[in-house]
Design a protein around this motif. Structure first.
Motif, PDB file in Angstrom:
ATOM      1  N   GLY A 237      37.796  47.689  41.692  1.00 26.92           N
ATOM      2  CA  GLY A 237      38.211  48.695  42.666  1.00 26.92           C
ATOM      3  C   GLY A 237      37.034  49.266  43.408  1.00 26.92           C
ATOM      4  O   GLY A 237      36.030  48.590  43.646  1.00 26.92           O
ATOM      5  N   SER A 238      37.143  50.547  43.742  1.00 26.83           N
ATOM      6  CA  SER A 238      36.071  51.242  44.445  1.00 26.83           C
ATOM      7  C   SER A 238      35.859  52.593  43.778  1.00 26.83           C
ATOM      8  O   SER A 238      36.811  53.242  43.338  1.00 26.83           O
ATOM      9  CB  SER A 238      36.441  51.444  45.922  1.00 26.83           C
ATOM     10  OG  SER A 238      37.652  52.160  46.043  1.00 26.83           O
TER      11      SER A 238
ATOM     12  N   THR B 284      47.704  52.287  51.391  1.00 22.43           N
ATOM     13  CA  THR B 284      47.088  50.990  51.677  1.00 22.43           C
ATOM     14  C   THR B 284      48.075  49.872  51.342  1.00 22.43           C
ATOM     15  O   THR B 284      48.807  49.966  50.361  1.00 22.43           O
ATOM     16  CB  THR B 284      45.794  50.812  50.849  1.00 22.43           C
ATOM     17  OG1 THR B 284      44.933  51.916  51.082  1.00 22.43           O
ATOM     18  CG2 THR B 284      45.073  49.542  51.229  1.00 22.43           C
TER      19      THR B 284
ATOM     20  N   SER C 256      40.506  48.213  51.303  1.00 24.71           N
ATOM     21  CA  SER C 256      39.789  49.110  50.398  1.00 24.71           C
ATOM     22  C   SER C 256      38.451  49.533  51.003  1.00 24.71           C
ATOM     23  O   SER C 256      37.816  48.769  51.740  1.00 24.71           O
ATOM     24  CB  SER C 256      39.542  48.406  49.063  1.00 24.71           C
ATOM     25  OG  SER C 256      38.597  49.091  48.283  1.00 24.71           O
TER      26      SER C 256
ATOM     27  N   ALA D 102      44.883  52.717  42.851  1.00 24.40           N
ATOM     28  CA  ALA D 102      44.439  51.936  43.996  1.00 24.40           C
ATOM     29  C   ALA D 102      44.045  52.893  45.124  1.00 24.40           C
ATOM     30  O   ALA D 102      44.121  54.115  44.983  1.00 24.40           O
ATOM     31  CB  ALA D 102      45.559  51.002  44.459  1.00 24.40           C
ATOM     32  N   THR D 103      43.607  52.359  46.246  1.00 22.95           N
ATOM     33  CA  THR D 103      43.309  53.186  47.407  1.00 22.95           C
ATOM     34  C   THR D 103      44.620  53.749  47.974  1.00 22.95           C
ATOM     35  O   THR D 103      45.580  52.997  48.146  1.00 22.95           O
ATOM     36  CB  THR D 103      42.581  52.368  48.476  1.00 22.95           C
ATOM     37  OG1 THR D 103      41.353  51.881  47.926  1.00 22.95           O
ATOM     38  CG2 THR D 103      42.285  53.212  49.707  1.00 22.95           C
TER      39      THR D 103
ATOM     40  N   TYR E  87      38.612  44.796  49.621  1.00 22.19           N
ATOM     41  CA  TYR E  87      39.883  44.678  48.933  1.00 22.19           C
ATOM     42  C   TYR E  87      39.702  45.118  47.491  1.00 22.19           C
ATOM     43  O   TYR E  87      38.567  45.272  46.994  1.00 22.19           O
ATOM     44  CB  TYR E  87      40.409  43.241  48.981  1.00 22.19           C
ATOM     45  CG  TYR E  87      39.542  42.244  48.238  1.00 22.19           C
ATOM     46  CD1 TYR E  87      39.725  41.997  46.876  1.00 22.19           C
ATOM     47  CD2 TYR E  87      38.532  41.544  48.900  1.00 22.19           C
ATOM     48  CE1 TYR E  87      38.930  41.103  46.195  1.00 22.19           C
ATOM     49  CE2 TYR E  87      37.730  40.641  48.222  1.00 22.19           C
ATOM     50  CZ  TYR E  87      37.935  40.422  46.870  1.00 22.19           C
ATOM     51  OH  TYR E  87      37.137  39.542  46.195  1.00 22.19           O
ATOM     52  N   GLU E  88      40.806  45.316  46.809  1.00 24.65           N
ATOM     53  CA  GLU E  88      40.815  45.629  45.390  1.00 24.65           C
ATOM     54  C   GLU E  88      41.794  44.697  44.692  1.00 24.65           C
ATOM     55  O   GLU E  88      42.783  44.259  45.286  1.00 24.65           O
ATOM     56  CB  GLU E  88      41.227  47.086  45.152  1.00 24.65           C
ATOM     57  CG  GLU E  88      40.293  48.090  45.776  1.00 24.65           C
ATOM     58  CD  GLU E  88      40.858  49.509  45.740  1.00 24.65           C
ATOM     59  OE1 GLU E  88      40.098  50.437  46.012  1.00 24.65           O
ATOM     60  OE2 GLU E  88      42.072  49.674  45.455  1.00 24.65           O
TER      61      GLU E  88
END
Length: 552
Positions: free
Chosen positions: A436-437, A466, A534, A462-463, A540-541
């Motif tokens: 992820g981020s 999105t 993301s 998640a983000t 992306y994730e």
């Protein structure tokens, strides 16, 4: 969405071979592989090309490879491997890799396709005598620790990695101590101690140049780490002692630049140990050297600490339905406890047998948990009481779920260490981890797919706001590494995609109607979510993979 459309092409699966009730039952002796007073010592049950295989390691006898479909009649020896006291088996792609170690012979690497003709030795490693201390399959390699015995010399633990090919085994480094290898992304992270450095945090990607100290917390021979690290929600957590009143919990993304102090706990304790993580909190135990421990929960996003309560002792825990379950010992009696960030004290759930160091846990789906305690295999969950599966089993280890069966090594008064098997029903078991981020890593979950039920498949962390694509493919997972961190588990050529969008709280879910169709029982699917747009550098994730089995 209905599973019929997703599974139409595999409805010819032979349902007749499934257990009639497809439900949890008592464990039964699979086969007495070595009749008499000697145990066969089965281990490492694994699945390869639709076959269930496992190893045995007889005392003062050969290691053997076996094949079974869960019945006594089908259990047959595939190959005799030689005299090796500690064989280990792993699956890398379409092949099995066998790492064989013993105190009477050098290491050997074998490869198998599940047949006698396809099982062969491919490499002999070194000349040292010792044993395989631990091993893990990570990112297309098997990492293993070879504990070397040399008279008159300090004990050495040598880290190796192999890709299962001829000449593909690499000696990564020598240590005086290697803690539990922690699988993190496509690498291993571990507590390591060398001749010149104390106990520090190390990482390895399977190459010599990529095996290095992640961060030097205490330069020189001083120890920087208190205990083994744990992984939770895509980050590494560990405890650093600084010799002062405060003990620091640190966090790392697997890089030196991303390793920092996370929270401080005022404890005046003799030892701090991380118990595990659940929901958004990492739990730790502060041992005061007396008759009690106190517990704290640290929020993984902001590092705020909450006091949880006091208990004599809790052992390492595991997440189940947004709670942390752990074995606890109160005046010598072992039980199952639960922790969450709102509790005033660990809550007692059920009595278990006496705790042993080799006790282990296998979480199966969203309803049930299998674990060993006091030498017995126990079952607990939301739809069953906490019960031992066999009253007469006095020893058990190596719990493994393959297709419709729970396999383990067991011992009773009438049988020494031999393979045991029992049926299992529906499950939803995570495969690997996502990327992820920041501190958020998308996590994919599902309720167990029961025939006739409407289940919820959900994505969290998640983000927000999105697009999401949920890929639904057919088992087994087909791991494909995109980069050092990201792995795809669903074969894009054999999958269907469900589209959606995360909400403002970074969550997304969909409901699926499972047909009440007996022909679907036993069908397995692999799921994984892709989050587009993301803010992470890759754009992306990915969630973890998720293996679902339809059953009762």
């Amino acid at each position: 969405m209905n599973f019929v459309r997703l599974t139409r092409c595999v409805l010819t699966t032979a349902a007749a071979s499934l257990c009639p009730t497809d439900a949890v039952a008592q464990l039964n002796l699979l086969a007495d592989l070595l009749p008499g007073s000697q145990p066969s010592n089965p281990r490492d049950f694994f699945e390869l090309d639709g076959r269930t295989l496992f190893l045995t390691a007889e005392y003062n006898g050969p290691a053997r490879l076996w094949r079974t479909n869960g019945t006594t009649q089908s259990t047959r020896e595939v190959a005799t491997l030689g005299t090796f006291g500690s064989p280990r088996a792993f699956v890398l792609g379409s092949r099995g890799v066998l790492v064989l170690g013993s105190n009477v012979a050098p290491l050997e690497i074998w490869r198998t396709d599940g047949t006698a003709s396809g099982t062969q030795a491919i490499e002999t490693i070194g000349t040292e005598f010792g044993r395989i201390d631990q091993a893990h399959a990570v990112g297309g390699r098997v990492f293993f620790v070879h504990e070397v015995f040399a008279p008159g010399s300090p004990r050495l633990q040598v880290l190796h990695a192999t890709d299962g090919q001829l000449g593909g085994t690499v000696r990564l480094g020598e240590f005086l101590e290697i803690g539990e290898l922690l699988v993190f992304d496509d690498e291993v992270v571990f507590l390591g101690r060398t001749l010149t450095e104390g106990r520090e945090l190390w990482r390895s990607d399977g190459t010599v140049s990529g095996t290095q100290m992640l961060v030097d917390l205490a330069p020189g021979a001083a120890d920087g780490l208190e205990t083994d690290p744990i992984a939770f929600r895509g980050r590494i957590y560990f405890v650093k002692r600084d010799g002062q009143d405060d003990d620091a919990v640190w966090i790392s993304d697997g890089t030196a630049a991303g390793t920092r102090e996370f929270a401080r706990v005022f404890s005046l304790a003799q030892q701090i140990e991380l118990v595990g993580g659940a929901t958004d909190f990492v739990f730790l135990r502060a041992n005061h050297g007396g008759s009690y421990n106190d517990y704290h929960a640290i929020h993984r996003l902001d590092g705020t600490t909450r006091y949880v309560g006091v208990e004599e002792r809790l052992h390492s825990g595991f997440e189940f339905r947004d709670r942390l379950l752990a074995r606890g010992s109160v005046q010598g009696a072992n039980g199952l406890y639960e922790l969450d960030e709102t509790a005033t004290s660990p809550r007692f759930l059920a009595a278990l047998g006496t705790y042993r160091p080799e006790d282990e846990t296998l979480v199966s789906g969203s309803r049930r948990v299998y674990l060993t305690s006091g030498g017995q295999v126990w079952l607990t969950g939301t739809d069953v009481p906490t019960i031992p599966l066999n009253q007469d089993v006095s020893g058990a280890s190596d719990l493994t779920i393959i297709d419709r069966s729970l396999y383990c090594t067991g011992r009773t008064t009438n049988s020494l260490w031999e393979p045991y098997v029992g049926p299992v029903g529906a499950y939803a078991i995570p495969a690997g981890s996502g990327v992820g981020s920041g501190l958020r890593v998308p996590e994919l979950r599902s309720e167990d797919p029961l025939p006739g039920a409407t289940i919820t498949i959900s994505l969290r962390d998640a983000t927000p706001d999105t697009p999401v694509g949920l890929a639904v493919g057919f088992h087994p997972p087909a791991p494909l590494s995109l980069d050092r961190d990201a792995t795809i588990y669903v074969d894009p050529n054999r999958s269907t995609t469900i589209l959606g969008r995360t909400d403002a709280t970074a969550h997304w879910s969909t409901t699926v109607q499972v047909p009440d169709d007996p022909s679907l029982i036993g069908l397995r699917l692999t799921l994984q979510a892709l989050v587009q747009g993301s803010p992470s550098p890759r754009g992306y994730e990915l969630s973890n993979g998720l293996v679902l089995r339809i059953g009762r």
